[in-house]
Design a protein around this motif. Structure first.
Motif, PDB file in Angstrom:
ATOM      1  N   LEU A 186     -12.499  -3.582  -6.121  1.00  0.00           N
ATOM      2  CA  LEU A 186     -11.531  -2.481  -6.033  1.00  0.00           C
ATOM      3  C   LEU A 186     -10.454  -2.594  -7.109  1.00  0.00           C
ATOM      4  O   LEU A 186      -9.756  -1.624  -7.401  1.00  0.00           O
ATOM      5  CB  LEU A 186     -10.856  -2.482  -4.651  1.00  0.00           C
ATOM      6  N   LEU A 187     -10.290  -3.796  -7.654  1.00  0.00           N
ATOM      7  CA  LEU A 187      -9.229  -3.999  -8.644  1.00  0.00           C
ATOM      8  C   LEU A 187      -9.481  -3.184  -9.912  1.00  0.00           C
ATOM      9  O   LEU A 187     -10.616  -3.047 -10.360  1.00  0.00           O
ATOM     10  CB  LEU A 187      -9.136  -5.484  -9.029  1.00  0.00           C
TER      11      LEU A 187
ATOM     12  N   TYR B 204      -1.077  -0.276  -7.420  1.00  0.00           N
ATOM     13  CA  TYR B 204      -2.364  -0.237  -6.717  1.00  0.00           C
ATOM     14  C   TYR B 204      -2.967  -1.641  -6.681  1.00  0.00           C
ATOM     15  O   TYR B 204      -3.380  -2.133  -5.626  1.00  0.00           O
ATOM     16  CB  TYR B 204      -3.301   0.762  -7.408  1.00  0.00           C
ATOM     17  N   ASN B 205      -2.997  -2.315  -7.830  1.00  0.00           N
ATOM     18  CA  ASN B 205      -3.574  -3.663  -7.884  1.00  0.00           C
ATOM     19  C   ASN B 205      -2.785  -4.657  -7.034  1.00  0.00           C
ATOM     20  O   ASN B 205      -3.369  -5.575  -6.455  1.00  0.00           O
ATOM     21  CB  ASN B 205      -3.647  -4.160  -9.328  1.00  0.00           C
TER      22      ASN B 205
ATOM     23  N   SER C   2       4.122   0.795 -13.013  1.00  0.00           N
ATOM     24  CA  SER C   2       3.033   1.760 -13.216  1.00  0.00           C
ATOM     25  C   SER C   2       2.148   1.855 -11.974  1.00  0.00           C
ATOM     26  O   SER C   2       2.034   0.908 -11.198  1.00  0.00           O
ATOM     27  CB  SER C   2       2.194   1.363 -14.428  1.00  0.00           C
ATOM     28  N   LEU C   3       1.538   3.026 -11.829  1.00  0.00           N
ATOM     29  CA  LEU C   3       0.690   3.306 -10.675  1.00  0.00           C
ATOM     30  C   LEU C   3      -0.427   2.284 -10.520  1.00  0.00           C
ATOM     31  O   LEU C   3      -0.654   1.728  -9.448  1.00  0.00           O
ATOM     32  CB  LEU C   3       0.110   4.720 -10.838  1.00  0.00           C
TER      33      LEU C   3
ATOM     34  N   GLN D 175       0.849  -1.199   0.000  1.00  0.00           N
ATOM     35  CA  GLN D 175       0.000   0.000   0.000  1.00  0.00           C
ATOM     36  C   GLN D 175       0.882   1.245   0.000  1.00  0.00           C
ATOM     37  O   GLN D 175       0.593   2.219  -0.681  1.00  0.00           O
ATOM     38  CB  GLN D 175      -0.939  -0.027   1.214  1.00  0.00           C
ATOM     39  N   LYS D 176       1.991   1.211   0.724  1.00  0.00           N
ATOM     40  CA  LYS D 176       2.914   2.351   0.753  1.00  0.00           C
ATOM     41  C   LYS D 176       3.519   2.607  -0.629  1.00  0.00           C
ATOM     42  O   LYS D 176       3.728   3.760  -1.013  1.00  0.00           O
ATOM     43  CB  LYS D 176       4.048   2.117   1.762  1.00  0.00           C
ATOM     44  N   MET D 177       3.782   1.530  -1.349  1.00  0.00           N
ATOM     45  CA  MET D 177       4.388   1.649  -2.679  1.00  0.00           C
ATOM     46  C   MET D 177       3.523   2.453  -3.651  1.00  0.00           C
ATOM     47  O   MET D 177       4.026   3.052  -4.597  1.00  0.00           O
ATOM     48  CB  MET D 177       4.645   0.258  -3.292  1.00  0.00           C
ATOM     49  N   VAL D 178       2.200   2.449  -3.410  1.00  0.00           N
ATOM     50  CA  VAL D 178       1.294   3.204  -4.286  1.00  0.00           C
ATOM     51  C   VAL D 178       1.631   4.701  -4.221  1.00  0.00           C
ATOM     52  O   VAL D 178       1.440   5.432  -5.182  1.00  0.00           O
ATOM     53  CB  VAL D 178      -0.186   2.957  -3.878  1.00  0.00           C
TER      54      VAL D 178
END
Ligand code: HEC
Length: 144
Positions: A141-142, A116-117, A111-112, A100-103
């Motif tokens: 949410l995906l 996120y996925n 890629s963003l 989640q932090k990587m987002v």
């Protein structure tokens, strides 16, 4: 009566266990059973709501928020009565927080929407180990 039925079905679908505490609110002549969750369940609902908003931002290619520090409560929040912290949970919670932090990292070659996925897929992976009820809701949410 019908309303009560709908609410019960909703609770069964969204939570992992059916033995949740319920509070009955008496409103005039009607009675509603309101579902109360554990600290962890409340945190999870917040994480769901946050990511629902984040999904829109990721789809638009612009993130306006930061990593929510409250998510770190995943390491300490209390569970519902029938559940407890175990090594599988600890392992997945660490991986999830990292993802989640990587987002929110700006310098990444991934890629963003992929990052996120990855985070959302970790919600799902953990849920597959012990709490399958909310999986259909999380899958929405995906980003496809
Ligand atoms: C490390 C494991 C793990 C991760 C990661 C995880 N969950 Fe959960 N989730 C659980 C457990 C365990 C519960 C049950 C908590 C309880 O009943 O006390 C739960 C409960 C839920 C619930 C039901 C809450 C309720 O009202 O009862 C939802 C919705 C949910 N999680 C969504 C998510 C979403 C969305 C993510 C990712 C953003 C996520 N979860 C990440 C383990 C996890």
């Amino acid at each position: 009566m019908f309303k009560y039925f709908c609410l019960s079905v909703l609770v069964l679908m969204l939570s992992c266990n059916t033995s949740e505490k319920k509070v009955t609110i008496v409103d005039g002549t009607k009675k509603y059973d309101v579902y109360q969750g554990s600290e962890m369940a409340i945190l999870m609902r917040g994480m769901h709501a946050f990511n629902l908003q984040l999904k829109k931002e990721v789809e638009n290619g612009k993130i306006t928020t930061e990593f929510p520090e409250e998510f770190l409560k995943i390491y300490t929040a209390e569970f519902s009565e029938s559940k407890s912290r175990n090594s599988t949970f600890d392992q997945y919670s660490g991986k999830f927080i990292e993802a989640q932090k990587m987002v929110f990292t700006e310098d990444s070659s991934v890629s963003l929407s992929k990052r996120y996925n990855t985070a959302i897929n970790l919600c799902i992976s953990c849920h597959q180990t012990e709490c399958t009820g909310p999986i259909p809701k999380i899958k929405k949410l995906l980003i496809k």
